[in-house]
Structures are given as structure tokens and as C-alpha cells.
Scaffold this active site. Structure first.
Site, PDB file in Angstrom:
ATOM      1  N   GLU A 124       1.223  -1.459   0.286  1.00 58.87           N
ATOM      2  CA  GLU A 124       0.019  -0.409  -0.477  1.00 58.87           C
ATOM      3  C   GLU A 124       0.928   1.414  -0.318  1.00 58.87           C
ATOM      4  O   GLU A 124       2.161   1.467   0.586  1.00 58.87           O
ATOM      5  CB  GLU A 124      -0.267  -0.182   1.286  1.00 58.87           C
ATOM      6  CG  GLU A 124      -1.182  -1.932   1.830  1.00 58.87           C
ATOM      7  CD  GLU A 124      -2.398  -0.813   2.442  1.00 58.87           C
ATOM      8  OE1 GLU A 124      -2.507   0.219   4.232  1.00 58.87           O
ATOM      9  OE2 GLU A 124      -2.671  -2.649   3.351  1.00 58.87           O
ATOM     10  N   LYS A 126       2.450   4.526   1.255  1.00 53.04           N
ATOM     11  CA  LYS A 126       2.764   5.364   2.240  1.00 53.04           C
ATOM     12  C   LYS A 126       2.262   6.961   2.773  1.00 53.04           C
ATOM     13  O   LYS A 126       3.259   7.333   2.141  1.00 53.04           O
ATOM     14  CB  LYS A 126       4.022   5.414   3.318  1.00 53.04           C
ATOM     15  CG  LYS A 126       3.991   5.670   4.038  1.00 53.04           C
ATOM     16  CD  LYS A 126       5.919   5.184   5.567  1.00 53.04           C
ATOM     17  CE  LYS A 126       5.905   5.272   6.395  1.00 53.04           C
ATOM     18  NZ  LYS A 126       5.322   7.171   6.811  1.00 53.04           N
ATOM     19  N   ASP A 128       1.441   9.976   3.158  1.00 53.36           N
ATOM     20  CA  ASP A 128       2.473  11.672   3.638  1.00 53.36           C
ATOM     21  C   ASP A 128       1.183  12.392   4.711  1.00 53.36           C
ATOM     22  O   ASP A 128       0.884  13.599   4.384  1.00 53.36           O
ATOM     23  CB  ASP A 128       3.470  12.493   3.508  1.00 53.36           C
ATOM     24  CG  ASP A 128       4.102  13.034   4.120  1.00 53.36           C
ATOM     25  OD1 ASP A 128       4.783  12.836   5.620  1.00 53.36           O
ATOM     26  OD2 ASP A 128       5.780  13.394   3.549  1.00 53.36           O
ATOM     27  N   TYR A 242      -6.544   2.331   6.098  1.00 49.73           N
ATOM     28  CA  TYR A 242      -6.244   1.267   5.790  1.00 49.73           C
ATOM     29  C   TYR A 242      -5.896  -0.112   6.604  1.00 49.73           C
ATOM     30  O   TYR A 242      -5.586  -1.458   6.396  1.00 49.73           O
ATOM     31  CB  TYR A 242      -4.633   1.586   5.635  1.00 49.73           C
ATOM     32  CG  TYR A 242      -4.260   2.443   6.353  1.00 49.73           C
ATOM     33  CD1 TYR A 242      -3.379   1.911   7.058  1.00 49.73           C
ATOM     34  CD2 TYR A 242      -4.327   3.533   5.798  1.00 49.73           C
ATOM     35  CE1 TYR A 242      -3.114   3.206   7.610  1.00 49.73           C
ATOM     36  CE2 TYR A 242      -3.197   4.519   6.876  1.00 49.73           C
ATOM     37  CZ  TYR A 242      -2.676   4.027   7.572  1.00 49.73           C
ATOM     38  OH  TYR A 242      -2.103   5.031   8.291  1.00 49.73           O
ATOM     39  N   LYS A 330      11.253   3.455   2.549  1.00 44.31           N
ATOM     40  CA  LYS A 330      11.346   4.672   2.147  1.00 44.31           C
ATOM     41  C   LYS A 330      11.591   5.343   1.229  1.00 44.31           C
ATOM     42  O   LYS A 330      12.872   4.594   0.827  1.00 44.31           O
ATOM     43  CB  LYS A 330      11.528   4.849   3.422  1.00 44.31           C
ATOM     44  CG  LYS A 330      11.004   4.985   4.189  1.00 44.31           C
ATOM     45  CD  LYS A 330      10.222   5.899   5.285  1.00 44.31           C
ATOM     46  CE  LYS A 330      10.036   7.412   5.140  1.00 44.31           C
ATOM     47  NZ  LYS A 330      10.978   7.566   6.366  1.00 44.31           N
ATOM     48  N   CYS A 424      33.204  41.526   8.130  1.00 44.83           N
ATOM     49  CA  CYS A 424      31.957  41.700   7.736  1.00 44.83           C
ATOM     50  C   CYS A 424      30.165  42.127   7.000  1.00 44.83           C
ATOM     51  O   CYS A 424      30.707  43.386   7.285  1.00 44.83           O
ATOM     52  CB  CYS A 424      31.783  41.695   9.850  1.00 44.83           C
ATOM     53  SG  CYS A 424      29.921  41.181  10.677  1.00 44.83           S
ATOM     54  N   CYS A 427      28.575  44.562  10.109  1.00 46.80           N
ATOM     55  CA  CYS A 427      29.411  45.647  10.888  1.00 46.80           C
ATOM     56  C   CYS A 427      30.860  46.705   9.922  1.00 46.80           C
ATOM     57  O   CYS A 427      30.859  47.350  10.204  1.00 46.80           O
ATOM     58  CB  CYS A 427      29.574  45.292  12.213  1.00 46.80           C
ATOM     59  SG  CYS A 427      30.425  44.235  12.479  1.00 46.80           S
ATOM     60  N   CYS A 442      33.182  37.217  13.275  1.00 45.49           N
ATOM     61  CA  CYS A 442      32.770  38.272  13.185  1.00 45.49           C
ATOM     62  C   CYS A 442      33.420  38.538  14.817  1.00 45.49           C
ATOM     63  O   CYS A 442      32.491  38.026  15.290  1.00 45.49           O
ATOM     64  CB  CYS A 442      32.030  39.366  12.848  1.00 45.49           C
ATOM     65  SG  CYS A 442      31.947  40.827  13.788  1.00 45.49           S
ATOM     66  N   CYS A 447      28.488  44.139  17.003  1.00 42.62           N
ATOM     67  CA  CYS A 447      28.078  43.739  14.903  1.00 42.62           C
ATOM     68  C   CYS A 447      26.390  44.112  15.191  1.00 42.62           C
ATOM     69  O   CYS A 447      25.965  43.324  16.349  1.00 42.62           O
ATOM     70  CB  CYS A 447      28.260  42.722  14.894  1.00 42.62           C
ATOM     71  SG  CYS A 447      27.861  41.600  13.345  1.00 42.62           S
TER      72      CYS A 447
END
Length: 702
Positions: A124, A126, A128, A242, A330, A424, A427, A442, A447
Site C-alpha cells: 500500500e 505510505k 504522508d 487502511y 522509504k 563582516c 558591521c 566576526c 556587530c
């Protein structure tokens, strides 16, 4: 029209309101079944609506004939506490997974060895979605419950009554298939939201400026748990049923017969099932379903394979977690290709620079992916992804977006390797490579990006748990100049919050404000956070390397901020669970003038700066034991953090990983790899019922 009643019977019923009501109910149920289950309607929507209007009018005129199983009761409207705990008559087990064909073949080989032959199995899809258990008594729906932890779920009966393909009472053919129609029978399946409906729901949410659902599974689960059933009724939910809780309630002797009975009883049963008599047929079915996966109108993530005969299922039995007679193959993670538009850099609260892939939006495993972390500079180089590449994207564990790598044959000319910026992006300060970690950082205390992330962290669930203080509100508070550090949260007034500009405008051009109602709730939550534990305060301050568990370990050795600020690196390093690297980070943080000022301001506002010593601590009966929590604790409704706090209150240690030193693993719903590792290491596994007994009595049950 293929009516259940002749014109003469319907006419005769008109003079008897009770008979007419019953005739209308049966007629409506018949056409509901044809429309939602058989996908073969025989009357127009207008004709169906006419029948329903007549039924509702008659029931209102004759309330003595009202019946909860009437199709008129699907409209919803109930609000309240329908999510009470429901204990399943038989446990709803999880399924063991086969992650590839080798593992599936190994399971089929075990079946063959157990019986001395390969017995027929049913394959069957599966689905989700969200698991559901429907209980019928005397053929009428009396209860609907979520799976929960497999033993106890939540009562969602009011909401499930609004789902159109769920029969409120079994069809006559179904009643004849029961051993005793008067007895209760629990039927199980999956509630799902079709892909098209999910997309429309999220589009509507986006148009209203609201957050959408991550995927159809979450949308189905969220819709099912609405407190207002009217909202559930407006969501396009469907089911596939099911299985049965106890097969002895049916005259059917096999899974194949059960599916046929479910169709006759009025349930929506997935048509993609196959009875297989040899292993090659099972593998072929799985391959076919994988190829058709994207074309289906709903999400699937694999194929479930079950031994067909119920008697043989009983013979094989169950492990502590799953039936031995079934397995879920799966599918491999769904992979899509898309364009890598850019690589941006995100600055975290500790100054770590993380490269982020900005993608042409693509739907992967049920949700739209537009961004994916690239973790660090070394990872970008290892995968050799470049701006302009066509890249392969999947979701690690079907959850976290991840770039597998580039499609080199489609790389544009002139694409150059990406490099981390030397300054950075927030800053402009120079960045340095961390000596210990594979990360560029940084180190500027000024900052702004780090400040914003620290503010978000302070209000997070595992830190100060300030409800309503989400990313958007933190961002607006920073941009408005109201908040620059965590102590500023406690300066805020109701007026500050109520008038906060949310960065959007109404149709009349006026800015959208947070509003008085939300302001009161948020302010109350901020004030409530002052009473959080000292360990949460330490974690919330965002010191490098100091996680929640480490903060708790520090508090065990230094139960107040005064004691902690007086501690040396050596003293801190000697605390179990701390060590030299963490000790150095803590001492440096607590000796930084700006940080000292913030801590002092927090203390003046009444934020906890010492561990509580009430004198009535619980007996430390779990001292010396180490627990690991995994899965969701549905029966109690606790988070794993809350559950861990209860164990620690009795002296236990709570770890985030399983090892040979682990005393017990507590497994809730959807327990994952930690459960599997515990089994492989021989670590005892306890369920949620055992956990609740532990926190109540202080003793581990035999």
C-alpha cells in the site's frame, strides 16, 4: 439519478417528518459516498444542496429527531476543549523502515525463513499525512482520535465530523461485515491535504501576510487540531483508511479482504494497492510508485508492505516498537535541480559567518525551498558550488533543505569559486578564522547582526521562553530603536509595543501596528520571564559554547551570578561537563564591561540571578542515572526540555546523545535514531507511561 428510494417511498415519507428526515439522511449519505469516495457523482451540486437545505429545515422544525450522525452536523461550529486524552483500545504501533532495497529484501528473506516459504503480502502507498483512529459503535461514529504516543491520543471527533469522506455511520454492506454490529470497532488511516489545496491554503495565507504551513502533512495536522471546527470544515481534508484496531471485530481474515470491506462500509480506500505472492512483485510495485510519486495529487513517502493473513500476523507478533509482519519501504530523498542565484552570508549571535545558498524557489518533498545553508567555507569548497550553477537539492531526513552538489555539465562559463568575505557583511569589521572550529567569525561586540540574533535567542523557548517574541517583532523593535540589548526588553511599555510599526501598510495607507491586545500579552510574557531559572538566564545570555545542559552544569557549581563572576578559569574548568574551552569563554564574557552592564541592568529589573533554594527540594532518588529523551511526549503534552527538568529535579542527568553510559532512553511518539541506537547498545527503553511514573514516584519501574 440512482436514488436509494423510489419516488413513491419518498412521497410516503413526506407525511411523516421522522421518516422523511431519515430518508433524506440516507439519500445525502449515498451521494456523499459517490462524490467523495467513489469520485462518481450522480447529481448536481445544486440538487445536493437542495436535499441538504430540506434536511436542515426539517431538523430545525423537529428537534426531537436530531442525531449527531446526521450529515447536517458536518458544518462544524463547535469551539473548545475537544482535545482531551483518548486511550486507544489497541496500541497504534510505529513501523520499522527499510531505507533501501537491500533492507527491504532482508525483511522479505526473514519472512520466508520464518514461515519456510514466502507468504502473500499486501503493498500500500505510505500516505504522508496525520494518523487517525475512528471508533464506531452500532455503526455510528462516536470518536476520532490522533495517534498520539500510540497508546493515548487526542480527541478530535468534532473536527473529523467535518471531513466529507468520513462516514458518520457505516453503510449497510459494512454492518453486515462486522462480527457484532452493535460492538465498537476502531478503524485507522491517514488524514491528508491534497497538494493543490495545500498550495491554495498557503497562497491565501501569504496574501493575508500570515505564515504558511511547511508542507501538506503539517497543514493536515494543523487543520485537524483547530479549536474551531468551522476552520477545519473550510480546509480541504481527505482520508485514506487502511487498518483495523482488532481484526477479530470483522469477518475478514486478510488485509486484502479488510480493504474491500472498508470500501463497502463507505470509507475512502486508496486504489493503489497490490497483492504480491513473490518478492519480485513487491520490488516492482515500489519502483512503479516511486516513478509515479510526483504525479499523484497527494504526498507519499514510501510503500507499506504487510503480511496478508491476519492469523499469520498474530503468529509473528510485535517488537516493543513495531509489528514484525509489516515494514515501510522509504523512498530515497526527493531530489530536484534549481538555479543557485547567489551565496549570501548570515551572521549568527556568536559572530559565526554562515554561507547561505539563495535558490530559484523549487518544491522539494512537499514544500517550497528558496534557501539552504552551506554550513561553512570548507563545505562550499568541498561541494564546489558556484553562483550561477544548476544545483541538486534534497531534504536531509525529508526535513532540512540541503544542496547535494552542482550539475557540472550545466555550469556557465566564467563561474568562479566562491570565497568568504574578509569583512563582516553586517558591521564591516575584519573577520578571523576560529582556531578551534571550522568557522569564520566576526568578533566585534558592536556587530548589529549579532545583537539581533542574541535578542532572538534570549526570547527563545529553551532560554527565557517569551511567548510572542518572534523574529519579526524583534526585528521591528531593533529597527525602531526600542531595543539594543536583552535588558532593554524590560524597559518596554504597553504603549511602546502597541504602537510598534510592523513594516506593513493597510489599504488606506496607514501603517500596521502591533496593537493593544498583542502588546498586553507580550508585555505579560516579558514580565513572567523574570522568574525563569538562573540556568535559563545563563543560556539566554548567549555565551559561546554554553548550551542549556552546560548552563545547568555551571549552576550546580556556582549557583549565583555573584559566585560565577568570582570564579577563575581553573575553578570553572573543574566543574563536571564544563572543561577548559567553555571556562575560558565564560570568564571572558563575564569580564567584558558591556556585558557586565547588561547583567547588572537585568538584575535591577528583577531577572533571576541565583538558583532557587526553597528548602523543599525533591529527594535525589535518580542521582547517578543518565536519561536521554527522544520523540514527542503526547500523553503529558510536555516538551523534552520540560520533561528533562523534572528528571533533573530528582538528581538525574539528561543527555542529548545515547552511549553505553546511558541508563535509560525515554521514547515518545516518532522516536528516531536515538531509539535505534539504544536498542543496538542494549540500553533500556521506557515509554511515556513509565516516564510519568518516574517523575511521580521518583523510582524507575521494574
Amino acid at each position: 439519478m440512482d436514488s436509494l428510494f423510489s419516488e413513491e417511498e419518498l412521497a410516503a415519507a413526506t407525511s411523516d417528518p421522522g421518516a422523511r428526515i431519515e430518508a433524506l439522511r440516507r439519500e445525502i449519505e449515498h451521494h456523499t459516498y459517490l462524490y467523495y469516495v467513489q469520485d462518481a457523482p450522480e447529481i448536481s451540486d445544486a440538487a445536493f444542496d437542495s436535499l441538504m437545505r430540506e434536511l436542515i429545515a426539517l431538523e430545525q422544525a423537529h428537534p426531537e429527531f436530531m442525531d449527531p450522525s446526521s450529515p447536517s452536523q458536518r458544518v462544524g461550529g463547535a469551539v473548545g476543549d475537544q482535545f482531551s486524552a483518548v486511550r486507544h483500545e489497541q496500541r497504534m504501533y510505529s513501523l520499522d523502515n527499510a531505507m533501501d532495497f537491500d533492507e527491504l529484501d532482508a525483511w522479505m528473506t526473514r519472512i520466508q525463513e520464518y514461515f519456510g516459504r514466502f507468504v502473500p503480502v499486501v503493498c500500500e502507498l505510505k500516505i504522508d499525512g496525520s494518523s487517525i483512529a475512528l471508533t464506531y459503535e452500532g455503526g455510528r461514529l462516536v470518536r476520532a482520535a490522533t495517534r498520539g504516543d500510540g497508546t493515548t491520543g487526542e480527541d478530535v471527533t468534532v473536527n473529523m465530523r467535518t471531513v466529507r469522506d468520513v462516514p458518520l455511520r457505516l453503510r449497510d454492506e459494512g454492518l453486515r461485515g462486522l462480527v457484532n454490529p452493535a460492538n465498537a470497532v476502531e478503524l485507522r488511516g491517514e488524514v491528508y491535504m491534497p497538494k493543490r489545496s495545500f498550495e491554495a491554503l498557503n497562497a491565501a495565507a501569504e496574501a493575508e501576510g500570515k505564515a504558511g504551513f511547511a508542507n501538506p502533512r503539517n497543514a493536515a495536522a494543523g487543520s485537524l487540531r483547530q479549536k474551531d471546527a468551522k476552520i477545519t470544515s473550510m480546509r480541504d481534508l481527505s482520508t485514506f483508511i487502511y487498518s483495523v484496531g482488532d481484526a477479530r471485530a470483522l469477518q475478514a481474515g486478510t488485509q486484502w479482504d479488510l480493504l474491500q470491506w472498508l470500501r463497502e462500509a463507505g470509507f475512502h480506500v486508496n486504489p493503489d494497492v497490490r497483492l504480491c505472492t513473490e518478492p519480485g512483485e513487491v520490488r516492482a510495485f515500489c519502483e512503479e510508485c516511486l516513478e509515479r510519486r510526483d504525479a499523484l495529487p497527494y504526498d507519499i513517502d514510501g510503500v507499506v508492505v504487510k503480511v496478508n493473513e491476519f492469523a499469520l500476523q498474530d503468529d509473528m507478533g510485535y517488537t516493543a516498537r513495531a509489528p514484525r509482519w509489516a515494514i515501510a519501504y522509504k523512498f530515497p530523498p526527493e531530489e530536484k535541480t534549481t538555479l543557485l542565484r547567489d551565496i549570501t552570508v548570515q551572521v549568527g549571535r556568536t559572530g559565526a559567518l554562515t554561507p547561505v545558498a539563495e535558490l530559484e524557489p523549487v518544491t522539494v518533498a512537499g514544500s517550497v525551498v528558496a534557501r539552504a545553508t552551506l554550513h561553512n567555507e570548507d563545505e562550499v569548497r568541498r561541494k564546489d558550488v558556484r553562483i550561477g550553477d544548476t544545483v541538486i537539492v534534497h531534504k536531509a531526513g525529508d526535513v532540512i533543505p540541503e544542496i547535494v552538489g552542482p550539475v557540472l555539465s550545466l555550469r556557465p562559463e566564467g563561474a568562479t569559486p566562491w570565497e568568504m568575505p574578509a569583512t563582516c557583511p553586517s558591521c564591516g569589521s575584519p573577520v578571523v578564522r576560529d582556531e578551534v572550529e571550522v568557522v569564520i567569525r566576526c568578533e566585534s561586540i558592536d556587530c548589529p547582526a549579532q545583537a539581533t540574533e542574541r535578542l532572538k535567542h534570549w526570547g527563545s523557548r529553551n532560554a527565557m521562553d517569551i511567548e510572542g517574541l518572534g523574529d519579526e517583532i524583534v526585528g521591528r523593535l531593533v529597527e525602531s530603536g526600542l531595543v539594543a540589548d536583552v535588558a532593554d526588553f524590560y524597559h518596554l511599555t504597553e504603549f511602546d509595543l502597541a504602537t510598534l510599526d510592523m513594516g506593513r501598510v493597510k489599504q488606506d495607507g496607514e501603517p500596521v501596528r502591533l496593537g493593544e491586545v498583542m502588546a498586553k500579552k507580550l508585555l505579560a510574557s516579558i514580565q513572567e520571564s523574570k522568574g525563569r531559572s538562573f540556568a535559563r538566564v545563563l543560556f539566554g545570555l548567549g555565551m559561546r559554547h554554553v548550551g542549556r545542559t552546560t548552563a545547568e552544569a555551571i549552576v550546580q557549581g556556582f549557583p549565583s551570578m555573584e559566585a560565577l563572576r568570582a570564579a577563575t578559569e581553573e575553578q570553572l574548568a573543574n566543574v563536571d561537563g564544563v572543561g577548559g574551552v567553555i571556562a575560558k569563554s565564560v570568564v571572558a564574557f563575564l569580564n567584558t564591561p558591556d556585558n557586565i552592564q547588561v547583567i547588572d541592568r537585568l538584575a535591577r529589573h528583577g531577572v533571576s540571578m541565583a538558583a532557587e533554594t526553597t528548602g523543599d527540594e525533591l529527594p535525589q532518588t535518580l542521582a547517578g542515572l543518565t536519561f536521554v529523551l527522544t520523540g514527542s511526549l503526547v500523553q503529558s503534552g510536555m516538551t523534552r526540555t520540560e520533561a528533562g527538568d523534572l528528571l533533573k529535579a530528582r538528581g538525574a542527568k539528561v543527555s542529548g546523545s545515547v552511549s553505553k553510559k546511558t541508563s535509560y532512553v525515554i521514547a515518545g511518539e516518532a522516536a528516531g535514531s536515538k531509539y535505534d541506537k539504544a536498542v543496538s547498545l542494549g540500553v533500556p527503553v521506557l515509554d511515556e507511561a513509565a516516564f510519568l511514573q518516574i517523575v511521580e514516584t521518583g523510582e524507575v519501574p521494574e
